[in-house]
Design an enzyme around this catalytic site. Structure first.
Site, short mmCIF file in Angstrom:
data_model
loop_
_atom_site.label_atom_id
_atom_site.label_comp_id
_atom_site.label_asym_id
_atom_site.label_seq_id
_atom_site.Cartn_x
_atom_site.Cartn_y
_atom_site.Cartn_z
N ASN A 7 43.23 50.97 74.15
CA ASN A 7 43.91 50.67 73.38
C ASN A 7 44.10 50.83 71.99
OD1 ASN A 7 42.12 49.25 74.30
ND2 ASN A 7 43.09 47.34 73.72
N CYS A 43 44.35 40.84 71.22
CA CYS A 43 43.62 39.79 71.27
C CYS A 43 42.12 39.74 71.04
CB CYS A 43 43.00 40.65 73.04
SG CYS A 43 44.81 41.12 73.98
N1 PLP Z 1 43.71 46.16 79.43
C1 PLP Z 1 44.19 46.80 77.60
C2 PLP Z 1 43.82 48.10 78.47
C3 PLP Z 1 45.60 46.50 77.17
O1 PLP Z 1 45.86 46.99 75.80
C4 PLP Z 1 45.60 45.13 77.68
C5 PLP Z 1 46.28 43.81 76.67
O2 PLP Z 1 46.22 44.40 75.02
C6 PLP Z 1 45.47 43.86 78.54
C7 PLP Z 1 44.66 45.34 79.31
C8 PLP Z 1 45.79 43.35 79.06
O3 PLP Z 1 46.64 42.39 79.48
P1 PLP Z 1 48.65 41.56 79.65
O4 PLP Z 1 48.44 41.27 78.23
O5 PLP Z 1 49.02 42.28 80.11
O6 PLP Z 1 46.90 40.56 80.60
#
Ligand code: PLP
Length: 378
Positions: free
Chosen positions: A150, A328
């Site tokens: 991401n 996050c």
């Molecule tokens: N995994 C990846 C690669 C992400 O980019 C994200 C969110 O940014 C997540 C997991 C978490 O997803 P969610 O926001 O739906 O909990």
């Protein structure tokens, strides 16, 4: 007008998705577990969504479990491997989202599992020979490798990793939060046991996603309570969210090629313009490599801006929304860039695109950046 280039953090809700969701907020409000007509109507809507999603990824309806998003899907997959399959070793990468890494760290600190990391090169490309040797050393393993990162957009070969896991009898979980709705996934072909997805990354609502769990692979319950989702995920279903998730995924796949080409062109346009306009610009990981990276993400390493309050904040002041890394963990040094040994004294910015962005916006961002760097040089 503000320019939004932070689509890997989240995407705006599609109007059509909103339109599909509202009847389930205003009119069809029944509890799917209720034994009357309104309950039955809600249950039918959910089961129709499950079948639609399964069809879009070539899975079976019973292999789709609705969750509150990607984080819950990742957690459920890992906990299921540990508790329902007695996995003792997890093989993963330094680049996973915290939904995976922090879950593994917590299990490791309790002595439940050991965690091994796959080695990689300076671009963040995984050494799959090393993965194979780890699989040979550690029987009864779970491999957790994301499809695309991401932050830097590196794509991993989940088809080949699935084959390796199959050959060595390991379970395979992949976090496809950044790729579901952006690439086609065929679960009949891919040798995957668990897959995590989240609606808000493809113009669906926040707080809803799904876990794919291959038929015959056991799940353990993360959230206890009622018998929803075949007693695998308790709690009254987020019906309008599930309807929105399904509509968003249908729209994403209906226009996949067209959007992919359009967004890829935006990304190339930004790369070309940056190389021309900003001296000493670099790209982190494989983010500027076409087939090796997610077409929605470009992670740029800009020259340091000494004495200025940071490029991210300058861009924000100039009405450009971008990110320094994962939303996050904003504020802290990115674990992905640290793992890459990226130069964190430089300004590292993630641009992430959607079908709603335009070339004119990219040109405007270049004007803003040129202005900032001219001021610094003056
Ligand atoms: N995994 C990846 C690669 C992400 O980019 C994200 C969110 O940014 C997540 C997991 C978490 O997803 P969610 O926001 O739906 O909990």
């Amino acid at each position: 007008m503000r320019i939004y280039l932070d689509n890997a953090a989240t995407t705006p809700l599609d109007q059509e998705v909103f339109n599909a969701m509202t009847p389930y907020l205003l009119h069809h409000f029944g509890n799917p577990s209720s034994q009357h007509e309104q309950g039955r109507e809600a249950r039918q809507a959910i089961e129709a969504c499950r079948a639609t999603i399964a069809g879009l990824i070539n899975a079976l309806p019973e292999e789709i479990i609705f969750t509150s998003g990607g984080t819950e899907a990742d957690n459920t997959a890992i906990m299921s491997a540990v508790h329902a399959h007695q996995v003792q070793h997890v093989i993963t990468t330094r680049f996973e989202h915290h939904a995976v890494l922090h879950t593994l760290k917590s299990l490791e600190s309790k002595g439940v599992i050991t965690v091994k990391f796959i080695s990689y090169n300076s671009q963040g490309e995984l050494n799959l020979d090393h993965l194979e040797s780890l699989l040979q050393q550690h029987r009864n393993s779970l491999v957790s490798v994301m499809h695309a990162n991401n932050e830097i957009g590196n794509l991993n070969d989940i088809e080949y990793i699935g084959e390796l896991c199959h050959k060595h009898g390991a379970l395979f979980h992949t976090d496809t939060v950044q790729t579901i709705g952006h690439y086609q996934h065929d679960l009949q072909k891919l040798k995957i046991h668990f897959l995590a997805a989240s609606a808000h990354k493809f113009h669906g609502p926040k707080g809803v996603g799904f876990l794919y769990c291959r038929k015959g692979t056991r799940l353990s319950q993360l959230i206890h309570g009622g018998g929803q989702e075949g007693s695998l995920r308790a709690g009254t279903e987020n019906i309008h969210g599930i309807v929105g998730l399904t509509k968003a995924l249908q729209l994403a796949y209906a226009h996949l090629d067209e959007h992919q080409q359009y967004i890829q062109e935006l990304k190339y346009h930004l790369i070309d313009r940056l190389v021309d306009a900003i001296p000493d610009v670099k790209f982190n990981g494989n983010s500027a490599e076409s087939v090796k990276s997610l077409y929605t993400v470009l992670n740029v390493s800009f020259p340091a801006l000494y004495g200025v309050r940071g490029l991210l904040r300058c861009l924000d002041q100039e009405q450009v929304s971008v990110s320094g890394g994962s939303a996050c963990s904003s504020g802290s040094v990115s674990h992905v860039l640290s793992a890459l040994n990226a130069d964190i004294t430089r300004e590292n910015i993630r641009f992430s695109f959607s079908k709603l962005n335009t070339k004119a916006e990219i040109d405007q961002v270049i004007d803003v950046l040129t202005h900032i760097y001219t001021l610094v040089a003056a």
